[in-house]
Every structure is written in C-alpha cells, then in structure tokens.
Scaffold this motif. Structure first.
Motif, PDB file in Angstrom:
ATOM      1  N   GLU A  90      -0.548 -37.832   0.168  1.00  0.00           N
ATOM      2  CA  GLU A  90      -1.513 -37.335   1.155  1.00  0.00           C
ATOM      3  C   GLU A  90      -1.536 -35.803   1.224  1.00  0.00           C
ATOM      4  OE1 GLU A  90      -3.679 -39.026   2.721  1.00  0.00           O
ATOM      5  OE2 GLU A  90      -2.957 -41.075   2.428  1.00  0.00           O
ATOM      6  N   THR A  91      -0.749 -35.140   0.369  1.00  0.00           N
ATOM      7  CA  THR A  91      -0.567 -33.694   0.496  1.00  0.00           C
ATOM      8  C   THR A  91      -1.779 -32.923  -0.016  1.00  0.00           C
ATOM      9  OG1 THR A  91       1.792 -34.032   0.067  1.00  0.00           O
ATOM     10  CG2 THR A  91       0.982 -31.767   0.050  1.00  0.00           C
ATOM     11  N   TYR A  92      -2.506 -32.314   0.906  1.00  0.00           N
ATOM     12  CA  TYR A  92      -3.519 -31.332   0.503  1.00  0.00           C
ATOM     13  C   TYR A  92      -2.823 -30.013   0.183  1.00  0.00           C
ATOM     14  CZ  TYR A  92      -7.515 -28.200   0.532  1.00  0.00           C
ATOM     15  OH  TYR A  92      -8.458 -27.261   0.163  1.00  0.00           O
ATOM     16  N   ALA A  93      -1.859 -29.648   1.025  1.00  0.00           N
ATOM     17  CA  ALA A  93      -1.073 -28.431   0.805  1.00  0.00           C
ATOM     18  C   ALA A  93       0.308 -28.619   1.409  1.00  0.00           C
ATOM     19  CB  ALA A  93      -1.757 -27.214   1.418  1.00  0.00           C
ATOM     20  N   ALA A  94       1.303 -28.004   0.788  1.00  0.00           N
ATOM     21  CA  ALA A  94       2.685 -28.039   1.276  1.00  0.00           C
ATOM     22  C   ALA A  94       3.192 -26.611   1.338  1.00  0.00           C
ATOM     23  CB  ALA A  94       3.558 -28.873   0.348  1.00  0.00           C
ATOM     24  N   ILE A  95       3.596 -26.175   2.544  1.00  0.00           N
ATOM     25  CA  ILE A  95       3.964 -24.779   2.780  1.00  0.00           C
ATOM     26  C   ILE A  95       5.469 -24.673   3.008  1.00  0.00           C
ATOM     27  CG2 ILE A  95       3.583 -22.764   4.242  1.00  0.00           C
ATOM     28  CD1 ILE A  95       0.934 -24.139   5.122  1.00  0.00           C
ATOM     29  N   GLU A  96       6.114 -23.828   2.233  1.00  0.00           N
ATOM     30  CA  GLU A  96       7.544 -23.567   2.382  1.00  0.00           C
ATOM     31  C   GLU A  96       7.754 -22.196   3.014  1.00  0.00           C
ATOM     32  OE1 GLU A  96      10.242 -25.315   1.735  1.00  0.00           O
ATOM     33  OE2 GLU A  96       9.683 -26.889   0.317  1.00  0.00           O
ATOM     34  N   PHE A  97       8.492 -22.154   4.133  1.00  0.00           N
ATOM     35  CA  PHE A  97       8.910 -20.899   4.740  1.00  0.00           C
ATOM     36  C   PHE A  97      10.183 -20.472   4.004  1.00  0.00           C
ATOM     37  CE2 PHE A  97       8.482 -18.862   9.184  1.00  0.00           C
ATOM     38  CZ  PHE A  97       8.969 -17.645   8.738  1.00  0.00           C
ATOM     39  N   SER A  98      10.148 -19.337   3.351  1.00  0.00           N
ATOM     40  CA  SER A  98      11.283 -18.870   2.549  1.00  0.00           C
ATOM     41  C   SER A  98      12.401 -18.358   3.456  1.00  0.00           C
ATOM     42  CB  SER A  98      10.821 -17.760   1.598  1.00  0.00           C
ATOM     43  OG  SER A  98      11.913 -17.227   0.892  1.00  0.00           O
ATOM     44  N   GLU A  99      13.399 -19.205   3.688  1.00  0.00           N
ATOM     45  CA  GLU A  99      14.468 -18.864   4.632  1.00  0.00           C
ATOM     46  C   GLU A  99      15.239 -17.624   4.201  1.00  0.00           C
ATOM     47  OE1 GLU A  99      17.014 -22.020   5.877  1.00  0.00           O
ATOM     48  OE2 GLU A  99      15.399 -23.494   6.006  1.00  0.00           O
ATOM     49  N   GLY A 100      15.508 -17.519   2.904  1.00  0.00           N
ATOM     50  CA  GLY A 100      16.318 -16.402   2.422  1.00  0.00           C
ATOM     51  C   GLY A 100      15.637 -15.057   2.503  1.00  0.00           C
ATOM     52  N   SER A 101      14.326 -15.046   2.707  1.00  0.00           N
ATOM     53  CA  SER A 101      13.614 -13.763   2.815  1.00  0.00           C
ATOM     54  C   SER A 101      13.704 -13.169   4.211  1.00  0.00           C
ATOM     55  CB  SER A 101      12.140 -13.945   2.431  1.00  0.00           C
ATOM     56  OG  SER A 101      11.411 -14.611   3.452  1.00  0.00           O
ATOM     57  N   ILE A 102      14.216 -13.942   5.173  1.00  0.00           N
ATOM     58  CA  ILE A 102      14.283 -13.507   6.570  1.00  0.00           C
ATOM     59  C   ILE A 102      15.681 -12.984   6.872  1.00  0.00           C
ATOM     60  CG2 ILE A 102      13.963 -14.205   8.954  1.00  0.00           C
ATOM     61  CD1 ILE A 102      11.410 -14.255   7.181  1.00  0.00           C
ATOM     62  N   LYS A 103      15.768 -11.676   7.085  1.00  0.00           N
ATOM     63  CA  LYS A 103      17.068 -11.026   7.313  1.00  0.00           C
ATOM     64  C   LYS A 103      17.279 -10.603   8.754  1.00  0.00           C
ATOM     65  CE  LYS A 103      17.777 -11.229   2.868  1.00  0.00           C
ATOM     66  NZ  LYS A 103      18.675 -12.270   2.330  1.00  0.00           N
ATOM     67  N   SER A 104      16.241 -10.668   9.566  1.00  0.00           N
ATOM     68  CA  SER A 104      16.353 -10.188  10.943  1.00  0.00           C
ATOM     69  C   SER A 104      15.304 -10.874  11.806  1.00  0.00           C
ATOM     70  CB  SER A 104      16.130  -8.673  10.993  1.00  0.00           C
ATOM     71  OG  SER A 104      14.786  -8.363  10.634  1.00  0.00           O
ATOM     72  N   GLN A 105      15.456 -10.716  13.123  1.00  0.00           N
ATOM     73  CA  GLN A 105      14.451 -11.259  14.034  1.00  0.00           C
ATOM     74  C   GLN A 105      13.098 -10.612  13.788  1.00  0.00           C
ATOM     75  OE1 GLN A 105      15.228 -13.780  16.529  1.00  0.00           O
ATOM     76  NE2 GLN A 105      13.001 -13.946  16.336  1.00  0.00           N
ATOM     77  N   ALA A 106      13.119  -9.321  13.457  1.00  0.00           N
ATOM     78  CA  ALA A 106      11.859  -8.623  13.179  1.00  0.00           C
ATOM     79  C   ALA A 106      11.157  -9.226  11.967  1.00  0.00           C
ATOM     80  CB  ALA A 106      12.117  -7.137  12.959  1.00  0.00           C
ATOM     81  N   ASP A 107      11.926  -9.570  10.939  1.00  0.00           N
ATOM     82  CA  ASP A 107      11.338 -10.235   9.767  1.00  0.00           C
ATOM     83  C   ASP A 107      10.690 -11.551  10.173  1.00  0.00           C
ATOM     84  OD1 ASP A 107      12.122  -8.285   7.982  1.00  0.00           O
ATOM     85  OD2 ASP A 107      13.834  -9.400   7.195  1.00  0.00           O
ATOM     86  N   PHE A 108      11.436 -12.340  10.941  1.00  0.00           N
ATOM     87  CA  PHE A 108      10.909 -13.645  11.355  1.00  0.00           C
ATOM     88  C   PHE A 108       9.642 -13.471  12.185  1.00  0.00           C
ATOM     89  CE2 PHE A 108      10.409 -17.168  14.286  1.00  0.00           C
ATOM     90  CZ  PHE A 108      10.484 -18.256  13.428  1.00  0.00           C
ATOM     91  N   ASN A 109       9.680 -12.545  13.127  1.00  0.00           N
ATOM     92  CA  ASN A 109       8.533 -12.342  14.006  1.00  0.00           C
ATOM     93  C   ASN A 109       7.291 -11.910  13.231  1.00  0.00           C
ATOM     94  OD1 ASN A 109      10.251 -12.966  16.094  1.00  0.00           O
ATOM     95  ND2 ASN A 109      10.440 -10.867  16.844  1.00  0.00           N
ATOM     96  N   LYS A 110       7.503 -11.284  12.102  1.00  0.00           N
ATOM     97  CA  LYS A 110       6.383 -10.855  11.261  1.00  0.00           C
ATOM     98  C   LYS A 110       5.856 -12.016  10.409  1.00  0.00           C
ATOM     99  CE  LYS A 110       6.965  -6.776   9.557  1.00  0.00           C
ATOM    100  NZ  LYS A 110       7.395  -5.648   8.676  1.00  0.00           N
ATOM    101  N   ALA A 111       6.777 -12.843   9.888  1.00  0.00           N
ATOM    102  CA  ALA A 111       6.387 -13.909   8.956  1.00  0.00           C
ATOM    103  C   ALA A 111       5.899 -15.171   9.660  1.00  0.00           C
ATOM    104  CB  ALA A 111       7.562 -14.250   8.033  1.00  0.00           C
ATOM    105  N   TYR A 112       6.464 -15.472  10.841  1.00  0.00           N
ATOM    106  CA  TYR A 112       6.125 -16.731  11.518  1.00  0.00           C
ATOM    107  C   TYR A 112       4.624 -16.847  11.820  1.00  0.00           C
ATOM    108  CZ  TYR A 112       5.844 -20.300  15.156  1.00  0.00           C
ATOM    109  OH  TYR A 112       5.478 -21.397  15.914  1.00  0.00           O
ATOM    110  N   PRO A 113       3.972 -15.821  12.362  1.00  0.00           N
ATOM    111  CA  PRO A 113       2.522 -15.957  12.582  1.00  0.00           C
ATOM    112  C   PRO A 113       1.744 -16.217  11.295  1.00  0.00           C
ATOM    113  CG  PRO A 113       3.388 -14.105  13.833  1.00  0.00           C
ATOM    114  CD  PRO A 113       4.484 -14.551  12.916  1.00  0.00           C
TER     115      PRO A 113
END
Length: 261
Positions: A90-113
């Motif tokens: 059923e997969t139209y698209a599968a999105i992976e959040f790259s955990e290793g690319s996030i080094k700080s809360q600021a990184d996460f806050n930028k990537a999550y949106p």
C-alpha cells in the motif's frame, strides 16, 4: 513554508512494483525513523544504494551541514519494502527521519517541520487523506501502528525517536492531520506596526496604566493592542504568541525600534 526535495534516486524505477507483481493503487504514506544514531542522511542514502533488495523507502529527511536535507531516493507510487507486512503493498511513499543527522534540539526543531510537511505534501500529491494510524486502508501510518495492528514487522519507529526530542504521539498525530502553524498559508494580511502605532500605544499606557498591555508579534512585525478583556488563557488558546509588558518594558521597546520620532 515550502521545502526543496532533492532528487537522489538510487533504487531502479518500479523495482518493488515488478519484483512483487503489485497492482495499483497505493493508498498510504508511511512514517519511519532510521534507528541508526550515527548515520547521516548521506550515509543512509549510500547504504540504501547497495541494499535496496532487502528493504527500501522513498525519502530521507534530516540535517546536513546545518540545513534541512530532504532526499527522494526511490520513486513513489509503486509500493516499498518498508514496514515488513502486507501494508508494503500500500506504500505510495515511505519517509525515514535520519536519526543520526540530529545532533541537538535545534537540529530536531529545524528538521521535524520538514518531516511533517513532506508527509502532507506527498499525501496531497497522491490524493491520500490527512489521517493517521487508523485501520482504514487509506491514510498516513506510522511503522509502529503497522506493527501493532499486524500489518508490519515488530518495529515501533518513529515514536521513541520523536519522544526523545519532545514530540509526543498525540502531537505527532495532530501535526500530521492539521499541519504545523508555520507551514500554513497566511489567510490574512497582518499590518506591521510603525512608530505611530508605538506612540499611540505609549499614550494609552501613560493615561490608563491600570491594566497591562499585550504586544503581539506577527510576521516579524510588532502589532500593538490594548486588551483588558481577554484572559491569559484566552489569548494563549488563540494560538497568537504575545508577551505582557510593563510601562518600563514598553518604553524600552519603543526606544529599540527607533525612539519617539
């Protein structure tokens, strides 16, 4: 806010579709995180290039050199080997959040949106409803939910990763269904305050300082309003950020914005 999706395809077009003899259509967007705390977006892309015959996904989201990095690594609308159960088909698209690319809360806050934006963008592209984690075939699904309902493997991503950086399951679900405020299109034109607004505000405060004044910050401008009726909670629940200023703070604000000219 919009983002740029970089095309970096490493999986042959139609690979899963042909290998699994699938039939259209594809009704789901699947939400994942990589589970590798050291691998960058580029590392994940490179690994997929040599191992797509075992598992695969269509997009990566993370941070590279301080900037949001969205990569499309496989074509959409053809299934994917991503959840490990019958919802692969059923997969139209599968999105992976790259955990290793996030080094700080600021990184996460930028990537999550960007992660949320991409899911909604792809759902709209596919004509998939903004629903999350229900048994209806059509919608956005987390790997955790696919596993919990017998449609995936035993993986629970992306929930533990999101929780680590302060996003609960409920917030994640709300953001996918409703979007994030900063991404929503403006429906009203907001007037930027000029020095005259500040003078009027100062005069109001000087003559009637019995109640504090609410300064609203919108679209980078300062919109000023005296509000002696709304309570703190009413203002907070309106979704408009604001701060309460005393007379001294107000005069400092005016001075910081050019003074009484």
């Amino acid at each position: 806010m919009g983002y740029t999706i970089k095309s970096d395809i490493v999986v042959p077009n139609g690979y899963v579709y042909r290998q699994s003899a699938l039939q259209p259509g594809f009704h789901q967007i699947h939400m994942h995180s990589t589970g590798n705390p050291t691998a960058s977006v580029q590392n994940e892309r490179d690994y997929l290039a040599g191992h797509y015959n075992a598992a695969n996904y269509t997009h990566l989201v993370g941070i590279t050199n301080g900037a949001v990095d969205i990569r499309q690594v496989m074509n959409t609308n053809g299934g994917a080997w991503d959840v490990g159960g019958d919802w692969n088909w059923e997969t139209y698209a599968a999105i992976e959040f790259s955990e290793g690319s996030i080094k700080s809360q600021a990184d996460f806050n930028k990537a999550y949106p960007a992660y949320i934006w991409l899911a909604r963008y792809l759902a709209k592209q596919a004509g998939i409803t903004y629903t999350i984690d229900n048994l209806n075939t059509i919608g956005i699904k987390s790997h955790n939910y696919a596993s919990a309902t017998g449609h995936g493997s035993d993986h629970v991503d992306p929930l533990p990763f999101l929780a680590k950086w302060g996003v609960s399951r409920d917030k994640f679900n709300r953001d996918l269904v409703n979007g994030i405020a900063e991404q929503k299109e403006e429906t009203k034109t907001t007037k930027k305050a000029g020095i005259k607004d500040m003078l009027l505000f100062k005069a109001d405060v000087d003559t009637n300082f019995g109640s504090k004044a609410n300064i609203y910050f919108l679209n980078g401008g300062i919109v000023i309003r005296i509000d002696s009726v709304s309570t703190y909670n009413e203002l907070k629940n309106s979704g408009v950020p604001f701060a309460t200023f005393t007379k001294k703070n107000t005069e400092s604000l005016i001075d910081a914005n050019g003074g009484l000219k």
